[in-house]
Design an enzyme around this catalytic site. Sequence first.
Site, PDB file in Angstrom:
ATOM      1  N   LYS A  83      24.235   6.277  37.685  1.00 31.40           N
ATOM      2  CA  LYS A  83      23.434   5.477  36.900  1.00 31.40           C
ATOM      3  C   LYS A  83      22.146   5.333  37.315  1.00 31.40           C
ATOM      4  O   LYS A  83      21.993   5.196  38.616  1.00 31.40           O
ATOM      5  CB  LYS A  83      24.039   3.923  36.809  1.00 31.40           C
ATOM      6  CG  LYS A  83      25.420   3.803  36.102  1.00 31.40           C
ATOM      7  CD  LYS A  83      25.759   2.190  35.941  1.00 31.40           C
ATOM      8  CE  LYS A  83      27.221   1.835  35.955  1.00 31.40           C
ATOM      9  NZ  LYS A  83      27.241   0.686  36.119  1.00 31.40           N
ATOM     10  N   HIS A 106      17.679   0.472  38.520  1.00 25.05           N
ATOM     11  CA  HIS A 106      17.182  -0.265  37.439  1.00 25.05           C
ATOM     12  C   HIS A 106      16.439  -1.472  38.264  1.00 25.05           C
ATOM     13  O   HIS A 106      16.230  -1.353  39.334  1.00 25.05           O
ATOM     14  CB  HIS A 106      18.052  -1.218  36.445  1.00 25.05           C
ATOM     15  CG  HIS A 106      18.984  -1.817  37.131  1.00 25.05           C
ATOM     16  ND1 HIS A 106      18.861  -3.155  37.816  1.00 25.05           N
ATOM     17  CD2 HIS A 106      20.558  -1.593  37.260  1.00 25.05           C
ATOM     18  CE1 HIS A 106      19.845  -3.658  38.269  1.00 25.05           C
ATOM     19  NE2 HIS A 106      20.802  -2.899  37.994  1.00 25.05           N
ATOM     20  N   HIS A 115      17.429  -3.256  41.423  1.00 27.40           N
ATOM     21  CA  HIS A 115      17.525  -2.634  42.696  1.00 27.40           C
ATOM     22  C   HIS A 115      16.022  -2.272  43.163  1.00 27.40           C
ATOM     23  O   HIS A 115      15.947  -2.255  44.314  1.00 27.40           O
ATOM     24  CB  HIS A 115      17.883  -1.179  42.241  1.00 27.40           C
ATOM     25  CG  HIS A 115      19.707  -1.212  42.069  1.00 27.40           C
ATOM     26  ND1 HIS A 115      19.893  -0.678  40.753  1.00 27.40           N
ATOM     27  CD2 HIS A 115      20.579  -1.775  42.664  1.00 27.40           C
ATOM     28  CE1 HIS A 115      21.291  -1.026  40.548  1.00 27.40           C
ATOM     29  NE2 HIS A 115      21.689  -1.494  41.683  1.00 27.40           N
TER      30      HIS A 115
HETATM   31  N1  ARG Z   1      25.820  -1.469  44.234  1.00 28.48           N
HETATM   32  C1  ARG Z   1      25.570  -2.941  44.023  1.00 28.48           C
HETATM   33  C2  ARG Z   1      25.178  -3.305  42.589  1.00 28.48           C
HETATM   34  O1  ARG Z   1      24.405  -2.324  42.272  1.00 28.48           O
HETATM   35  C3  ARG Z   1      24.850  -3.770  45.124  1.00 28.48           C
HETATM   36  C4  ARG Z   1      25.510  -3.504  46.310  1.00 28.48           C
HETATM   37  C5  ARG Z   1      25.329  -4.758  47.241  1.00 28.48           C
HETATM   38  N2  ARG Z   1      25.714  -4.763  48.450  1.00 28.48           N
HETATM   39  C6  ARG Z   1      26.843  -4.989  49.163  1.00 28.48           C
HETATM   40  N3  ARG Z   1      27.181  -5.063  50.395  1.00 28.48           N
HETATM   41  N4  ARG Z   1      27.849  -5.541  48.197  1.00 28.48           N
HETATM   42  O2  ARG Z   1      25.330  -4.072  42.046  1.00 28.48           O
END
Ligand code: ARG
Length: 557
Positions: free
Chosen positions: A123, A126, A129
């Site tokens: 994906k 966005h 991020h």
């Molecule tokens: N990939 C996840 C998202 O985009 C965020 C990850 C955050 N870090 C973690 N250790 N859970 O929502």
Amino acid sequence: MNASIKEILKDEIRSASGHEADILPTPDATLGDYSTNIAFLIAKEQKKKPVDAATELNAVLESRVASFASIQVAPNGFLNFFLKPEFLRQRLGEIAADEKYGTSTQGAGKTVIVEYSSPNIAKPMHIGHLRSTIIGDALANIHEALGYHVIRWNYIGDWGTQFGKVIAGYKKWGKGKSDIAMSDMLEWYVRAGKELPDEEGQKEFKKLEDGDPENRELWEKFNRISLEGLKETYQLLGTTGFDVYKGEAAYEPQLKTITEELEKEGKAKESEGALIFDLEKYHLPPGLLRKSDGATLYLTRDLASLRDRLQNYAPAEILYVVANQQALHFEQLFAIARELHFTGAGLVHVKFGMVLGEDGKKLATREGKVVPLQEVMDKIISLAETIVKEKNPDLSGEDRARVARAVGIGALKYNDLKQHPYSDIVFDWDAMLDLSGNSGAYLQYTYARLANISAKAGTMETGDLALLSEPIEQKLMKQLLGFPDAVGRCAQTHALNGLALYLYELAAAASNFYETVRVLDDENGSRKNARLTLIRTVARTLQMGLKLLGIETLDRI
Ligand code: ARG
């Protein structure tokens, strides 16, 4: 003298009176540079009038701080401290000679893991991020400047049912396609969501989980393509590269053992077929570690990753730079970690709010979808280009593009970092690029003007700093003293808005200075050089501060 003035005053008051004082900036210059109300406290204890307690304390303190400040006892019992001009001058000389001013070694020997960005593969990245990337990169810079060993960690979302959909979509519409792009994967994902039954995606994901060679190969390929795309984005953003790219999938092989162990040790228990970790003690809903169909979850993977981070990197602190929405997830993760005695490291969820459009609503496309990051970056860079063209019409195409990129990206970052991370931030495109407001562009512009004056002068002589007697010069010298404190506080608060504000005020005072004081045509050569020393030192401090925020400086805009 490396400690901040506030710390020194605090130390002196502690040794003079045994009390912990609050040292505050004064509301106006007639009351000095710092003040404290510690005499009120002492007066209460000793049943005296505040002004008497203040006078007694002053008698001891006066000689101790005489090398840098004079003290005034106010009739109401406040002690006001006035920094001495000769001290400011001496400090300016030292700071000017100290290329590393603002850095420290307080973190030496300690490791900090800063986890940020962490987008989901297949994906596009966005705007949420983007915030994580901007804040995390700057926090990592700050910790490096404070002497910590920093590990920049990208915990990629490279596992989960979305891959089932992409694979199903690919098998239907993409088979044999040679050069697959991010946009293709997104298209398959979206189309599969609309046109294929859910079971199709679930089936493909199950096959992937079970190690089916074809799906495994596709997954690896999609990952590779996504990572290449991500790296391009990071490059455009000008963020420092990551030390570790280790995402959710890396932990998949250990999850079965981990959950089974927790179950055997009685720490996790079965409930309606699922495996849960009871967190009632923490007033939290139970952590779900395994679903009734055997699938593990986001939380389980984070637990495995946390164990890996603790065991293999021995960090003093782990910062998770992730949106507010995931607050409960991290509360659960940290609570489980406590129960399992995963100790030794401070665990911090550095939360941040949403990005809002100019209308105050969550930033979205006209169709109500999340805005892809690329669009945001393209827009701000093209707006920046218009400004650059106006300010600097003779800049050639390639140079203009380079400057526009730095100004646009700088604007984006500063707009984010100048606000407290918890708050939702607004994208007001014009304000972000306002050359006379509190914007990244204004800071870059001020830096460029200072750099320009310094370059025109062409001399590096220090001059006679004793000639810097204008109030605005005194003010600038005082402001320079605050830089190490502003940097250090970012690490304490896990926020960058204090440093951003510091830099803005420094830039504003610097503009005021070069608009009111003659520098290049000062007929007194020694004073001219002293003023240039001040200018160079302020410029360097601005540059260093902006660099910590991840913002480039330019010699012209
Ligand atoms: N990939 C996840 C998202 O985009 C965020 C990850 C955050 N870090 C973690 N250790 N859970 O929502």
